[in-house]
Write a protein that holds these residues in place. Structure first.
Motif, mmCIF file in Angstrom:
data_model
loop_
_atom_site.group_PDB
_atom_site.id
_atom_site.type_symbol
_atom_site.label_atom_id
_atom_site.label_comp_id
_atom_site.label_asym_id
_atom_site.label_seq_id
_atom_site.Cartn_x
_atom_site.Cartn_y
_atom_site.Cartn_z
ATOM 1 N N ILE A 346 0.821 -1.182 -0.058
ATOM 2 C CA ILE A 346 0.036 -0.074 -0.067
ATOM 3 C C ILE A 346 0.924 1.309 -0.075
ATOM 4 O O ILE A 346 1.954 1.139 0.637
ATOM 5 C CB ILE A 346 -0.978 0.082 1.122
ATOM 6 C CG1 ILE A 346 -0.463 0.075 2.551
ATOM 7 C CG2 ILE A 346 -1.863 -1.238 1.241
ATOM 8 C CD1 ILE A 346 -1.147 0.354 3.888
ATOM 9 N N HIS A 347 0.479 2.305 -0.678
ATOM 10 C CA HIS A 347 1.181 3.682 -0.868
ATOM 11 C C HIS A 347 0.042 4.686 -0.603
ATOM 12 O O HIS A 347 -0.941 4.538 -1.298
ATOM 13 C CB HIS A 347 1.906 3.756 -1.831
ATOM 14 C CG HIS A 347 2.664 4.821 -2.048
ATOM 15 N ND1 HIS A 347 2.112 6.226 -2.694
ATOM 16 C CD2 HIS A 347 3.752 5.658 -1.390
ATOM 17 C CE1 HIS A 347 2.971 7.290 -2.456
ATOM 18 N NE2 HIS A 347 4.169 6.817 -1.600
ATOM 19 N N LEU A 355 -1.798 4.611 12.475
ATOM 20 C CA LEU A 355 -1.532 3.330 11.749
ATOM 21 C C LEU A 355 -3.080 2.651 11.576
ATOM 22 O O LEU A 355 -2.823 1.418 11.148
ATOM 23 C CB LEU A 355 -0.626 2.491 12.584
ATOM 24 C CG LEU A 355 0.502 3.155 12.529
ATOM 25 C CD1 LEU A 355 1.564 1.992 13.440
ATOM 26 C CD2 LEU A 355 1.533 2.983 11.217
ATOM 27 N N ASP A 356 -3.988 3.083 11.571
ATOM 28 C CA ASP A 356 -5.163 2.555 11.688
ATOM 29 C C ASP A 356 -5.678 1.970 10.205
ATOM 30 O O ASP A 356 -5.823 0.976 10.192
ATOM 31 C CB ASP A 356 -6.526 3.515 11.821
ATOM 32 C CG ASP A 356 -6.511 3.750 13.421
ATOM 33 O OD1 ASP A 356 -5.834 3.211 14.174
ATOM 34 O OD2 ASP A 356 -7.367 4.616 13.648
ATOM 35 N N ILE A 357 -5.005 2.575 9.318
ATOM 36 C CA ILE A 357 -5.383 2.137 7.801
ATOM 37 C C ILE A 357 -4.536 1.165 7.527
ATOM 38 O O ILE A 357 -5.048 -0.026 6.871
ATOM 39 C CB ILE A 357 -5.062 3.188 6.782
ATOM 40 C CG1 ILE A 357 -6.070 4.514 7.078
ATOM 41 C CG2 ILE A 357 -5.124 2.786 5.413
ATOM 42 C CD1 ILE A 357 -6.004 5.757 6.298
ATOM 43 N N PRO A 358 -3.284 1.075 7.802
ATOM 44 C CA PRO A 358 -2.554 -0.323 7.351
ATOM 45 C C PRO A 358 -2.945 -1.631 8.344
ATOM 46 O O PRO A 358 -3.015 -2.473 7.869
ATOM 47 C CB PRO A 358 -1.024 0.095 7.851
ATOM 48 C CG PRO A 358 -1.011 1.462 8.798
ATOM 49 C CD PRO A 358 -2.398 2.049 8.070
ATOM 50 N N ILE A 359 -3.117 -1.138 9.489
ATOM 51 C CA ILE A 359 -3.851 -2.366 10.539
ATOM 52 C C ILE A 359 -5.022 -3.078 9.751
ATOM 53 O O ILE A 359 -5.238 -3.988 9.884
ATOM 54 C CB ILE A 359 -3.735 -1.804 11.797
ATOM 55 C CG1 ILE A 359 -2.540 -1.602 12.285
ATOM 56 C CG2 ILE A 359 -4.715 -2.915 12.642
ATOM 57 C CD1 ILE A 359 -2.770 -0.966 13.803
ATOM 58 N N LYS A 360 -5.834 -2.089 9.314
ATOM 59 C CA LYS A 360 -7.077 -2.507 8.821
ATOM 60 C C LYS A 360 -6.904 -3.298 7.400
ATOM 61 O O LYS A 360 -7.456 -4.439 7.131
ATOM 62 C CB LYS A 360 -8.134 -1.459 8.451
ATOM 63 C CG LYS A 360 -8.943 -0.711 9.702
ATOM 64 C CD LYS A 360 -9.589 0.402 9.012
ATOM 65 C CE LYS A 360 -10.292 1.211 10.249
ATOM 66 N NZ LYS A 360 -11.127 2.349 9.672
ATOM 67 N N VAL A 361 -5.904 -2.935 6.649
ATOM 68 C CA VAL A 361 -5.663 -3.700 5.341
ATOM 69 C C VAL A 361 -4.952 -4.959 6.017
ATOM 70 O O VAL A 361 -5.269 -6.219 5.146
ATOM 71 C CB VAL A 361 -4.689 -2.644 4.630
ATOM 72 C CG1 VAL A 361 -4.054 -3.646 3.497
ATOM 73 C CG2 VAL A 361 -5.216 -1.687 4.106
#
Length: 371
Positions: A346-347, A355-361
């Motif tokens: 992801i970028h 870090l919510d977004i990367p954790i969700k991914v």
């Protein structure tokens, strides 16, 4: 799974204010590419596959892989003291280059301070965005503050260790850092869209997203007062995003100077995760982890040599390995299982607020709770 990831990307734009974000997922030979938002807030065009991306500290894995390739060639050892290759360089400010090894530079247990928040560097980025940092200046920056621990002790993330490693690569080979990364990593893996950004660069190859910083420092904040603990609270996210595409990033160098694409980064990561690049002994060294805690990393992740690995118990028994990097205007996370069957890159063209977004991914791609 792809639909869930797409929803996360959409929410990152609508809810978190990210201008543009992409994800590339590989699963048992199938490839999916998702995008949300825009590559440029003014032009409004969408993000696309094949964009050149500054991957920040993900580039540390390229540096570590280069050192490990040199070790496999018998040209140095991870257990060499820094003074064997850079005599006198660390003999200042309480450091002893005879007691700090190359391995400790790479896994952040050298005792060097958190170089990325050095006041001289932060002031330079804020007030001299076009400044070109030389190798000798970066090496001097690495030892410009006293040690924060004994060699081989606690994990303290330090770009300075990678500045010194880059200098060692050049001393051992007689070639530039960029040339050795090209020889040992980029060419063997056929990474045709990956390069070390030149020190004087003010742009990127096309296509590339415009990169932004979220607002700016709050009024009255002195950059010299930033620490690892308080920097996030010092950003004023209500200020409009600032275009930093032309920012000079020579201060990244061996600690984070690589430009790549989601496709190339996938190929690189799967090669180092599975053992497809390095001989078995060096592959083992790269993935020998130290305890890093969750302060600087995603939950349940530990650090090796330029790489991260999640505790398999938190990943439903899967061994998930990766790299991550951030710098003004760019955030990258790339992960792969150790068999290479499932990977994600992801970028975002702005640093996320958290870090919510990367954790969700991660949860969506690997089917875990990551509590």
């Amino acid at each position: 799974m792809h639909e869930e990831v797409q929803q996360i990307l959409d929410e990152a734009v609508t809810g978190d204010g990210i201008p543009g974000i992409v994800a590339e997922v590989h699963d048992d030979g199938r490839t999916w590419f998702g995008t949300a938002g825009v590559a440029d807030l003014s032009a409004g065009h969408r993000r696309q596959p094949g964009e050149y991306l500054h991957i920040g500290s993900s580039g540390k894995a390229f540096t570590a892989a280069t050192v490990l390739a040199l070790e496999a060639e018998g040209r140095l050892s991870l257990d060499d003291p820094v003074s064997a290759w850079l005599p006198g360089v660390m003999e200042t400010g309480g450091y002893d280059g005879g007691k700090i090894t190359v391995r400790q530079l790479l896994n952040h247990t050298s005792g060097l301070f958190l170089t990325g928040l050095a006041p001289e560097l932060q002031n330079s980025i804020a007030t001299q965005p076009a400044r070109v940092w030389t190798t000798s200046e970066l090496v001097g920056l690495a030892v410009s503050q006293p040690p924060v621990g004994e060699p081989g002790g606690q994990f303290v993330y330090s770009n300075g260790g990678y500045y010194l490693t880059g200098a060692i690569i050049e001393q051992v080979t007689g070639n530039s850092y960029a040339a050795e990364v090209e020889r040992t990593v980029i060419r063997p893996l056929g990474l045709t869209s990956t390069y070390v950004r030149p020190a004087d660069a003010t742009g990127y190859l096309q296509p590339h997203p415009t990169t932004y910083v979220a607002g700016a420092l709050k009024d009255g904040v002195d950059p010299a007062m930033l620490t690892a603990e308080n920097w996030a609270s010092m950003i004023d996210h209500d200020k409009p995003p600032v275009d930093v595409t032309a920012l000079n990033t020579s201060w990244g160098w061996a600690a984070g100077g690589v430009v790549s694409t989601t496709g190339d980064l996938t190929r690189f990561l799967r090669a180092i995760a599975t053992g497809g690049l390095l001989p078995p002994a060096q592959h083992h060294e790269m993935w020998t982890m130290v305890t890093s805690g969750d302060v600087a990393w995603l939950p349940h992740a530990r650090y090796g040599l330029g790489v991260i690995e999640f505790d398999s118990a938190a990943m439903a028994g899967q061994t998930v390995r990766g790299v991550s990097g951030t710098l003004p205007g760019s955030f990258t996370l790339a992960l792969s299982t150790d068999d290479g069957r499932r990977s994600v890159v992801i970028h975002a063209n702005i640093e996320p607020k958290n870090l919510d977004i990367p954790i969700k991914v991660i949860k969506a791609v690997y089917g875990v709770t990551l509590a």
